[in-house]
Design a protein around this motif. Structure first.
Motif, PDB file in Angstrom:
ATOM      1  N   GLY A   1     -57.884-103.869  42.298  1.00  0.00           N
ATOM      2  CA  GLY A   1     -57.375-105.236  42.382  1.00  0.00           C
ATOM      3  C   GLY A   1     -56.045-105.367  41.675  1.00  0.00           C
ATOM      4  O   GLY A   1     -55.462-104.376  41.206  1.00  0.00           O
ATOM      5  N   SER A   2     -55.571-106.594  41.591  1.00  0.00           N
ATOM      6  CA  SER A   2     -54.247-106.864  41.012  1.00  0.00           C
ATOM      7  C   SER A   2     -54.138-106.413  39.567  1.00  0.00           C
ATOM      8  O   SER A   2     -53.084-105.949  39.133  1.00  0.00           O
ATOM      9  N   TRP A   3     -55.227-106.569  38.797  1.00  0.00           N
ATOM     10  CA  TRP A   3     -55.135-106.209  37.379  1.00  0.00           C
ATOM     11  C   TRP A   3     -55.056-104.709  37.201  1.00  0.00           C
ATOM     12  O   TRP A   3     -54.321-104.226  36.333  1.00  0.00           O
TER      13      TRP A   3
ATOM     14  N   ASN B   1     -63.209-107.529  38.815  1.00  0.00           N
ATOM     15  CA  ASN B   1     -61.930-107.906  39.387  1.00  0.00           C
ATOM     16  C   ASN B   1     -61.891-109.409  39.615  1.00  0.00           C
ATOM     17  O   ASN B   1     -62.360-109.914  40.636  1.00  0.00           O
ATOM     18  N   THR B   2     -61.310-110.054  38.658  1.00  0.00           N
ATOM     19  CA  THR B   2     -61.298-111.508  38.534  1.00  0.00           C
ATOM     20  C   THR B   2     -60.739-112.192  39.772  1.00  0.00           C
ATOM     21  O   THR B   2     -61.198-113.267  40.157  1.00  0.00           O
ATOM     22  N   ILE B   3     -59.763-111.575  40.375  1.00  0.00           N
ATOM     23  CA  ILE B   3     -59.071-112.213  41.503  1.00  0.00           C
ATOM     24  C   ILE B   3     -59.804-111.963  42.828  1.00  0.00           C
ATOM     25  O   ILE B   3     -59.996-112.878  43.621  1.00  0.00           O
ATOM     26  N   PHE B   4     -60.247-110.728  43.030  1.00  0.00           N
ATOM     27  CA  PHE B   4     -60.887-110.403  44.314  1.00  0.00           C
ATOM     28  C   PHE B   4     -62.403-110.608  44.299  1.00  0.00           C
ATOM     29  O   PHE B   4     -63.035-110.674  45.351  1.00  0.00           O
TER      30      PHE B   4
HETATM   31 MG   LIG Z   1     -58.507-108.558  40.480  1.00  0.00          MG
END
Ligand SMILES: [Mg+2]
Ligand SMILES: Cc1ncc(COP(=O)(O)O)c(C=O)c1O
Ligand SMILES: Cc1ncc(COP(=O)(O)O)c(C=O)c1O
Ligand SMILES: [Mg+2]
Ligand SMILES: [Mg+2]
Ligand SMILES: [Mg+2]
Lengths: 360, 360
Positions: free
Chosen positions: A100-102, A151-154
C-alpha cells in the motif's frame, strides 16, 4: 452532547473514560497543583507516568526482555527514514513488501539511504491483497524485511507474519495492540500513536536490543535509536502529555481485559460492518479480497460517485464522522480502531442497510 | 487545591485560563461530539486550529511575509541537526557562538554534518556572559551564524542581536515570545514549545523563504524544511493537541496585550527576583554577569551545599516547584517564563529574603 460515531483513520476515537480522566485531572495532576503538561520531564511524578506507559505496554503486548520500548517524535513517517539510517549499512539491501501507500513511502525513504529490493508486492492489483508467504523473495545480503502489518488506506491486513531468515521490521501504526502477536518474531516494530494508542505526537518503537549494536556511529543524536534506549527516552524533552494519554489508554485496555478481549471485540465489530457489505449484493463493493480484509479499516465503494456523495452526506447528518476514503483512493472507509465502540459499528451497519434499501 | 508556584525550566507553567479552556472543551470540541485529540488532521475543524496558531504567531511576533512558520516534532534537539543538514553545504562553514550547554550541543550535531567554526565563546568563564558583538569572529565562507538567544541552564540572554553579514540562526527555545524582536534580522528561528509557547511535543520554526532554495535534494523527507513549508506542516500527522494548546496560549498572549505587555511584565518579574539577589549581600550569588542576565532563567548559588539543600527543601514545603539548578551545574534556578505570574515572583523574593535573614 452526544458523542460522535467517530470512524476517523487517525487521529481517531479515544476511549471516553480516558478523556474523562484526563479532563478531571487536567488542572491538578495528583495533587501537585499543576497540570501534567506543566510537570518537569525530570520530576518523579512525570517519571511514574513515563514508566507506567512503558511497563503497561510491555505487559499488554507480552514484550520479551530481549526487546525495549522507546518513545519518539516525528510520527511513523520519521521511522521510514530512521530504520534504514540505523540498519541499512553499505553492502546490505533493505527488503520491502509493498502492500500500500505507506509501504511505498517507507521504500522511498530507504532508497535515499541505501540499496533496496522489493521482496513482494500487490501493487499490480491495486493493493487488494496481502502477498502469500511463498511469494516473498528475499534478496542476497538482506539488511531486514520491512512490512506494513495493516494498510490503513487500502484496508488490508496481514493475518499472520512470515518466518523469514532475516530481521523482520513492521510498521504497525494502524493495528498495534488490536490483536495478540508474538513480539519475539520481530526485530523492530514502530507505530504512530494516533490510531490505537493515544493522540498524535508520540511514536512507539519496540526494538530487539542486539540491533542497537549494529547502528553506525555519527548519526544525528535524535535519529539514533541508542539515544532513546540509553536514556529511557528522556534524552531531551519527550512529548509528555501524549505519553500521559498513552498511559491512560493502556490502563483502559487492561481494564477492558487486555489485548485478547480487545481482539475478540475487534473481530465482532469488523464482522458487523463486513456483514453489511456482504449482504449488499455488490452495492457496497469491498476493496480488499476476503482473506486479506483488515479488522481496522473497512474500505468499500458504492456503485457511482453520486451515490458515494449522497452516502457520505447522509452519514454526516446522522453523526457519523470520517467515512470518506483516503483522498488518494476515494470511496468510503470506516476505521474501527480499539476505542470505537461496538455500538458505533452496529449503528453504521444499520445505516448502510437502510441506505442500500433506499438506493440499490 | 492551590496552584503551585511553578518555576520549572520546561515543560513549565501554562496560563491558568488556557488550562481551564482546554479542560472545558476536552470532551466536546466546538460541538463536534469529539475531543480536539480525536479530530482528523484533515478536518476543517482542526485546520482552523492549525491556521489560527500559525496566524496568531505571525501577528504577535510581527513576522514579515518573507518568512514562514512551520510546526515540527522532535524538540529543539532535532533542530540542532536539521539546521546543518539543510544549510551546511560542502565548502561552507557553520559558525557558532558558544554561550552554554545548548550551543555546545548544537555545535556537536553540526560537526557530524560538516565544517564548523567557533565564532565566539564564553566557555572559559563558565558561560557567565554573552560575548560582545566585536568579539564575534566569522570564518570565511560562513553558511550561517548560530546563536542561543537565551541560555536556559546558565541564565544569560542576548540583549540585542548582532548585525552580521551572514544568515543569523537562533535557538530561541527559552525566550521566544518573551520580548519584542525584529524577526527580519533572522534567517531562521527555532524553539521547542515547552517554555513560552505551550506543552512539549511541538517545535516552532520561523524560516526566511529564500533559504528553502538552498536545501540539498535527497534529504529524508521529514528532515527537509521544504516538506513542512510546502504542506503547511501537514505532510504527515502533526501533534494536533500540542498545536491546539499553542493556539490557546497565543490567544492568551493576545488577550494580555501582546508581546509588548508581556515583555513589560517579564521585566518587572525578573527585577523582583534579581532584587532579592542583589539585596542579599552576596548570600545569593548570581551566576550571570549583570549585563548578561536572563529575564527568563534566574540562576544563583548559596554559600554552600548544605544551605542550598535547606533552601530547596523549605521552598518545596512552601509550594515552590522547580527551583533546583540544572543537574549539570547545580545551585538554584528560577525559570520565570511568560505564564509565571508576578505573584509567584513576589512570593519567591519574599521567601528568599526571609530565608537569607534566618541563615546569612
Ligand atoms: Mg495503505
Ligand atoms: C500504516 C501507516 N504508516 C505510517 C503512517 C504515517 O504516520 P504519521 O502520520 O504518524 O507519520 C500512517 C498514517 O496514517 C499509517 O497508517
Ligand atoms: C535553549 C534550549 N535549546 C534546546 C533545548 C532542547 O530542547 P528539546 O528538549 O525540546 O529538544 C532546550 C531545553 O531546555 C533549551 O533550553
Ligand atoms: Mg505523530
Ligand atoms: Mg519537544
Ligand atoms: Mg544553557
Amino acid at each position: 452532547m452526544k458523542r460522535a460515531y467517530n470512524f476517523n483513520a487517525g487521529p481517531s476515537a479515544l476511549p471516553l473514560p480516558v478523556l474523562e480522566r484526563a479532563q478531571s485531572e487536567l488542572l491538578n495532576f495528583q495533587n501537585t497543583g499543576m497540570s501534567v503538561m506543566e510537570l518537569s520531564h525530570r520530576s518523579k511524578e512525570y517519571d511514574a507516568v513515563h514508566n507506567s506507559a512503558k511497563e503497561r505496554l510491555k505487559r499488554l503486548m507480552n514484550i520479551p526482555d530481549t526487546h525495549d520500548v522507546l518513545f519518539l517524535q516525528g510520527g511513523a513517517s520519521l521511522q521510514f527514514s530512521m530504520v534504514p539510517m540505523n540498519f541499512l549499512s553499505k553492502g546490505k539491501i533493505g527488503n520491502y513488501v509493498l502492500t500500500g501507500s505507506w509501504s511505498e513511502k517507507a521504500l522511498k525513504e530507504a532508497k535515499k539511504v541505501g540499496s533496496t529490493h522489493i521482496a513482494a508486492s500487490s501493487k499490480e492489483a491495486n493493493y487488494t491483497y496481502i502477498p502469500k508467504f511463498e511469494d516473498i523473495q528475499l534478496s542476497e545480503d538482506a539488511a531486514y524485511l520491512h512490512i506494513t502489518s495493516n494498510n490503513t488506506i487500502f484496508g488490508t491486513q496481514w493475518r499472520e507474519f512470515p518466518n523469514v531468515p532475516v530481521d523482520l521490521v513492521a510498521d504497525m501504526s494502524s493495528d498495534i495492540l488490536s490483536r495478540e502477536i508474538n513480539v519475539g518474531q520481530f526485530a523492530l516494530i514502530y507505530a504512530g500513536a494516533q490510531k490505537n494508542l493515544g493522540p498524535s505526537g508520540v511514536t512507539v518503537v519496540i526494538i530487539r536490543n542486539d540491533l542497537l549494536e549494529r547502528i553506525p556511529d555519527n548519526l544525528p543524536t535524535m535519529l539514533d535509536y541508542r539515544t532513546y534506549s540509553q536514556s529511557n527516552s528522556l534524552y531531551n524533552t519527550p512529548p509528555t502529555f501524549a505519553i500521559y494519554m498513552l498511559s491512560l489508554v493502556l490502563e483502559w485496555v487492561e481494564a477492558e481485559g487486555g489485548v485478547k478481549a480487545i481482539e475478540a471485540r475487534n473481530q465482532e465489530k469488523a464482522a458487523i460492518v463486513y456483514a453489511a457489505i456482504d449482504a449488499s449484493n455488490g452495492f457496497y463493493a469491498p476493496h480488499a479480497e476476503k482473506e486479506s480484509r483488515s479488522l481496522m479499516n473497512v474500505t468499500f465503494t458504492l456503485p457511482n460517485e453520486e451515490l458515494t456523495k449522497k452516502f457520505l452526506e447522509e452519514a454526516k447528518e446522522k453523526g457519523f464522522v470520517g467515512l470518506a476514503g483516503h483522498r488518494s483512493v476515494g470511496g468510503c472507509r470506516a476505521s474501527i480502531y480499539n476505542a470505537v465502540p461496538l455500538e458505533a459499528c452496529e449503528a453504521l451497519a444499520a445505516f448502510m442497510d437502510d441506505f442500500r434499501r433506499r438506493f440499490a
